[in-house]
Design a protein around this motif. Structure first.
Motif, PDB file in Angstrom:
ATOM      1  N   GLU A 400       5.353  32.582  20.285  1.00 50.93           N
ATOM      2  CA  GLU A 400       5.850  31.381  19.615  1.00 50.93           C
ATOM      3  C   GLU A 400       4.803  30.892  18.622  1.00 50.93           C
ATOM      4  O   GLU A 400       3.603  31.033  18.861  1.00 50.93           O
ATOM      5  N   LEU A 401       5.273  30.292  17.532  1.00 49.53           N
ATOM      6  CA  LEU A 401       4.389  29.816  16.462  1.00 49.53           C
ATOM      7  C   LEU A 401       4.807  28.402  16.071  1.00 49.53           C
ATOM      8  O   LEU A 401       5.986  28.138  15.823  1.00 49.53           O
ATOM      9  N   TYR A 402       3.816  27.505  16.010  1.00 51.68           N
ATOM     10  CA  TYR A 402       4.101  26.116  15.667  1.00 51.68           C
ATOM     11  C   TYR A 402       3.121  25.611  14.616  1.00 51.68           C
ATOM     12  O   TYR A 402       1.944  25.995  14.608  1.00 51.68           O
ATOM     13  N   ASN A 403       3.619  24.749  13.736  1.00 52.52           N
ATOM     14  CA  ASN A 403       2.756  24.014  12.823  1.00 52.52           C
ATOM     15  C   ASN A 403       2.432  22.690  13.502  1.00 52.52           C
ATOM     16  O   ASN A 403       3.255  21.769  13.514  1.00 52.52           O
ATOM     17  N   ILE A 404       1.258  22.609  14.103  1.00 54.71           N
ATOM     18  CA  ILE A 404       0.901  21.451  14.931  1.00 54.71           C
ATOM     19  C   ILE A 404       0.779  20.181  14.104  1.00 54.71           C
ATOM     20  O   ILE A 404       1.067  19.078  14.590  1.00 54.71           O
ATOM     21  N   GLU A 405       0.376  20.309  12.855  1.00 52.35           N
ATOM     22  CA  GLU A 405       0.250  19.132  11.995  1.00 52.35           C
ATOM     23  C   GLU A 405       1.597  18.460  11.804  1.00 52.35           C
ATOM     24  O   GLU A 405       1.701  17.229  11.766  1.00 52.35           O
ATOM     25  N   ASP A 407       4.406  19.331  13.794  1.00 49.20           N
ATOM     26  CA  ASP A 407       5.228  19.444  15.002  1.00 49.20           C
ATOM     27  C   ASP A 407       4.332  19.516  16.231  1.00 49.20           C
ATOM     28  O   ASP A 407       4.260  20.533  16.911  1.00 49.20           O
ATOM     29  N   GLN A 408       3.632  18.414  16.555  1.00 50.48           N
ATOM     30  CA  GLN A 408       2.740  18.425  17.700  1.00 50.48           C
ATOM     31  C   GLN A 408       3.505  18.500  19.022  1.00 50.48           C
ATOM     32  O   GLN A 408       2.939  18.837  20.065  1.00 50.48           O
ATOM     33  N   GLU A 409       4.801  18.200  18.977  1.00 50.37           N
ATOM     34  CA  GLU A 409       5.633  18.286  20.181  1.00 50.37           C
ATOM     35  C   GLU A 409       5.998  19.731  20.513  1.00 50.37           C
ATOM     36  O   GLU A 409       6.534  20.014  21.574  1.00 50.37           O
ATOM     37  N   GLU A 410       5.759  20.648  19.573  1.00 52.05           N
ATOM     38  CA  GLU A 410       6.057  22.073  19.738  1.00 52.05           C
ATOM     39  C   GLU A 410       7.536  22.313  20.046  1.00 52.05           C
ATOM     40  O   GLU A 410       7.905  23.044  20.971  1.00 52.05           O
ATOM     41  N   ASN A 411       8.377  21.715  19.228  1.00 55.34           N
ATOM     42  CA  ASN A 411       9.825  21.861  19.381  1.00 55.34           C
ATOM     43  C   ASN A 411      10.424  22.900  18.439  1.00 55.34           C
ATOM     44  O   ASN A 411      11.508  23.410  18.686  1.00 55.34           O
ATOM     45  N   ASN A 412       9.725  23.202  17.337  1.00 50.99           N
ATOM     46  CA  ASN A 412      10.293  24.043  16.286  1.00 50.99           C
ATOM     47  C   ASN A 412       9.509  25.354  16.168  1.00 50.99           C
ATOM     48  O   ASN A 412       8.528  25.448  15.437  1.00 50.99           O
ATOM     49  N   ASN A 413       9.945  26.368  16.896  1.00 46.56           N
ATOM     50  CA  ASN A 413       9.290  27.675  16.898  1.00 46.56           C
ATOM     51  C   ASN A 413       9.545  28.381  15.567  1.00 46.56           C
ATOM     52  O   ASN A 413      10.680  28.674  15.207  1.00 46.56           O
ATOM     53  N   LEU A 414       8.461  28.669  14.832  1.00 46.21           N
ATOM     54  CA  LEU A 414       8.575  29.262  13.499  1.00 46.21           C
ATOM     55  C   LEU A 414       8.176  30.737  13.468  1.00 46.21           C
ATOM     56  O   LEU A 414       7.985  31.310  12.395  1.00 46.21           O
ATOM     57  N   ALA A 415       8.078  31.362  14.631  1.00 48.22           N
ATOM     58  CA  ALA A 415       7.609  32.746  14.689  1.00 48.22           C
ATOM     59  C   ALA A 415       8.513  33.695  13.903  1.00 48.22           C
ATOM     60  O   ALA A 415       8.024  34.617  13.238  1.00 48.22           O
ATOM     61  N   TYR A 416       9.806  33.477  13.963  1.00 50.32           N
ATOM     62  CA  TYR A 416      10.731  34.374  13.274  1.00 50.32           C
ATOM     63  C   TYR A 416      10.714  34.168  11.755  1.00 50.32           C
ATOM     64  O   TYR A 416      11.068  35.075  11.000  1.00 50.32           O
ATOM     65  N   LYS A 417      10.291  32.998  11.329  1.00 45.70           N
ATOM     66  CA  LYS A 417      10.224  32.725   9.892  1.00 45.70           C
ATOM     67  C   LYS A 417       8.917  33.222   9.276  1.00 45.70           C
ATOM     68  O   LYS A 417       8.836  33.390   8.053  1.00 45.70           O
ATOM     69  N   HIS A 418       7.895  33.394  10.092  1.00 46.50           N
ATOM     70  CA  HIS A 418       6.582  33.781   9.578  1.00 46.50           C
ATOM     71  C   HIS A 418       6.021  34.962  10.372  1.00 46.50           C
ATOM     72  O   HIS A 418       4.942  34.857  10.988  1.00 46.50           O
ATOM     73  N   PRO A 419       6.689  36.123  10.353  1.00 52.87           N
ATOM     74  CA  PRO A 419       6.206  37.263  11.146  1.00 52.87           C
ATOM     75  C   PRO A 419       4.833  37.764  10.716  1.00 52.87           C
ATOM     76  O   PRO A 419       4.049  38.230  11.564  1.00 52.87           O
ATOM     77  N   GLU A 420       4.494  37.663   9.427  1.00 56.20           N
ATOM     78  CA  GLU A 420       3.185  38.119   8.967  1.00 56.20           C
ATOM     79  C   GLU A 420       2.069  37.234   9.506  1.00 56.20           C
ATOM     80  O   GLU A 420       0.981  37.713   9.838  1.00 56.20           O
ATOM     81  N   LYS A 421       2.336  35.935   9.581  1.00 56.59           N
ATOM     82  CA  LYS A 421       1.329  35.011  10.126  1.00 56.59           C
ATOM     83  C   LYS A 421       1.116  35.296  11.607  1.00 56.59           C
ATOM     84  O   LYS A 421      -0.021  35.280  12.105  1.00 56.59           O
ATOM     85  N   VAL A 422       2.219  35.578  12.319  1.00 58.47           N
ATOM     86  CA  VAL A 422       2.106  35.935  13.733  1.00 58.47           C
ATOM     87  C   VAL A 422       1.243  37.190  13.886  1.00 58.47           C
ATOM     88  O   VAL A 422       0.372  37.260  14.762  1.00 58.47           O
ATOM     89  N   LYS A 423       1.461  38.172  13.025  1.00 57.65           N
ATOM     90  CA  LYS A 423       0.716  39.428  13.083  1.00 57.65           C
ATOM     91  C   LYS A 423      -0.781  39.192  12.873  1.00 57.65           C
ATOM     92  O   LYS A 423      -1.620  39.716  13.607  1.00 57.65           O
ATOM     93  N   VAL A 424      -1.113  38.392  11.857  1.00 59.84           N
ATOM     94  CA  VAL A 424      -2.518  38.086  11.568  1.00 59.84           C
ATOM     95  C   VAL A 424      -3.167  37.353  12.736  1.00 59.84           C
ATOM     96  O   VAL A 424      -4.301  37.677  13.150  1.00 59.84           O
TER      97      VAL A 424
END
Length: 464
Positions: A400-405, A407-424
């Motif tokens: 799972e990937l979150y933009n804490i700035e 979404d500090q509640e960690e409700n919006n998982n962005l892993a599928y939108k940013h696969p390259e960031k997940v890889k890095v």
């Protein structure tokens, strides 16, 4: 002539400022146990009353993104005291006898922080400091791990991870000897009062005895950890709450009173201006104690924000601006280098630590972020915080990937939108993990399953 006087006055003020910071500071570290992120007035609570800590927050700086190195007590304390990720020396899990896998390298009282790891107290001793630890140790029950063998000069507390707030009976002490209240080394004497108050008394006594030389006191409260026990007087002060929340609020009143007593002692002795005071907590509030981690999801034992982000105050007169806040991520790893430098040492010469001195950052002399990356690991779970982004790797589901700035509640998982960031981030996490030791002990696998379930149950923030 007037201009010359102004120049001289400015020079004098600058010299005074430099002298104030360069002088060895006393260090008082107030450390709570299992408190909820929201359960303090300065954190926004309307039901938990903490006037002394609220005043400390007004007199100092509140950190909005302070992290522990683990979501449970023991490992977070190992990282705090060494300034190193505790996984580097094989500590990932609490050292709780009876819960461990039989494949563990160490078992029972032998589960402790390796003896070649140096603590804050070890580094402060050659700088002329007298160091005290009060309350909870939780870094090994065997004699060889004792606080007095780890750089501390004085100990008033217990070796284990949790105990009664009232005096132990002989049967209780015999059943769990690590929970006996110890004075120094192998001298056991139960307090004649509620333990949070007894700890405050001992802290004040230590400060009084060492008022003329630099000192460090690590006030490691066991409040508000279970068992949930409060005095009748404190329970009577709690209005509008029932059940466990009422008991927890009463315990927090006692914790706040104890902190206030210590802060008042500094003021009484004229030490306030020359003392660094820090208040924080060892991990997120647990679900079983009805703590409130709002607005964060998660709780103790998992690595959502509610399990690893903690309240944090730092006060250093004439250096840190009163009533200020700091919004960039910091870590309990930073306590060791901050304390060493405030004590007149040079933390940059200490090899292999992961923390940084926070003073240049909070005074804006260094405008960068203290940490480019922060890491957490337990079992198959791995977490990396890089800038505003946080990635969580799990054993039973996709990362799972979150933009804490945002979404500090960690409700919006962005892993599928940013696969390259997940890889890095995966690569950075793996590189860090390759630097670590194998765990010296591990929980039975069923407890890891339970931790994952608690995380799923606590995904949505709840406000009391």
């Amino acid at each position: 002539m007037k201009t010359t006087k102004n120049i001289l006055l400015a020079a004098l003020m600058l010299i005074c400022s430099i002298t104030t910071y360069s002088q060895k500071k006393n260090i008082v570290f107030l450390f709570a146990d299992d408190a909820g992120y929201h359960d303090f007035g300065f954190q926004g609570s309307k039901t938990f009353k903490t006037p002394n800590l609220d005043k400390l927050a007004k007199d100092g700086m509140v950190f909005k993104q302070a992290y522990t190195t683990a979501a449970v007590c023991g490992p977070s304390r190992a990282g705090l005291l060494t300034g190193r990720y505790q996984q580097r020396f094989g500590i990932e899990e609490n050292n709780v006898p009876g819960y461990m896998s039989h494949s563990s390298k160490l078992m029972g009282d032998e589960m402790g922080m390796p003896l070649d790891e140096k603590t804050i107290a070890d580094y402060l001793k050659p700088l002329g400091y007298t160091s005290q630890i009060l309350g909870k140790w939780h870094l090994g029950n065997a004699d060889k791990y004792h606080p007095l063998h780890r750089g501390f000069d004085e100990f008033y507390g217990f070796r284990g991870g949790a105990r009664s707030f009232w005096p132990l009976t002989q049967a209780q002490a015999a059943d769990r000897p690590e929970n006996r209240l110890e004075i120094g080394y192998e001298k056991y004497q139960e307090a004649d009062k509620y333990l949070s108050d007894a700890i405050a008394d001992e802290a004040c006594n230590f400060i009084e005895r060492n008022k003329n030389k630099p000192f460090f006191t690590y006030v490691s409260f066991n409040a508000v950890h279970t068992p949930l026990q409060a005095t009748k007087e404190d329970l009577a002060k709690v209005k509008g709450l029932t059940g466990k929340r009422k008991v927890l609020a009463a315990m927090t009143i006692a914790l706040d009173r104890a902190c206030g007593q210590i802060l008042d002692k500094l003021k009484e002795l004229g030490l306030e201006e020359n003392t660094l005071v820090v208040f924080s907590n060892d991990n997120g509030g647990p679900d079983g104690s009805k703590t409130c981690n709002y607005p964060l999801s998660g709780c103790k034992s998992n690595n959502l924000e509610g399990g690893i982000r903690v309240p944090f105050i730092m006060k250093l007169p004439n250096v840190i601006k009163p009533g200020s806040t700091y919004n960039k991520p910091v870590s309990m790893l930073d306590m060791l280098p901050t304390f060493v430098n405030v004590a007149g040492g040079n933390a940059s010469k200490i090899k292999n630590i992961d923390g940084v001195d926070l003073i240049p950052f909070v005074t804006k002399k260094n405008k960068a972020e203290p940490h480019k990356m922060l890491f957490w690991k337990k079992e198959n779970r791995g977490i990396i915080r890089m800038g505003d982004w946080k990635m969580l790797r799990f054993p039973d589901r996709p990362a799972e990937l979150y933009n804490i700035e945002k979404d500090q509640e960690e409700n919006n998982n962005l892993a599928y939108k940013h696969p390259e960031k997940v890889k890095v981030m995966f690569k950075h996490l793996w590189k860090w993990e390759c630097e670590l030791e194998r765990p010296l002990w591990m929980l039975k696998r069923v407890y890891e399953e339970n931790a994952m379930k608690r995380m799923d149950d606590k995904r949505t923030p709840i406000l009391d």
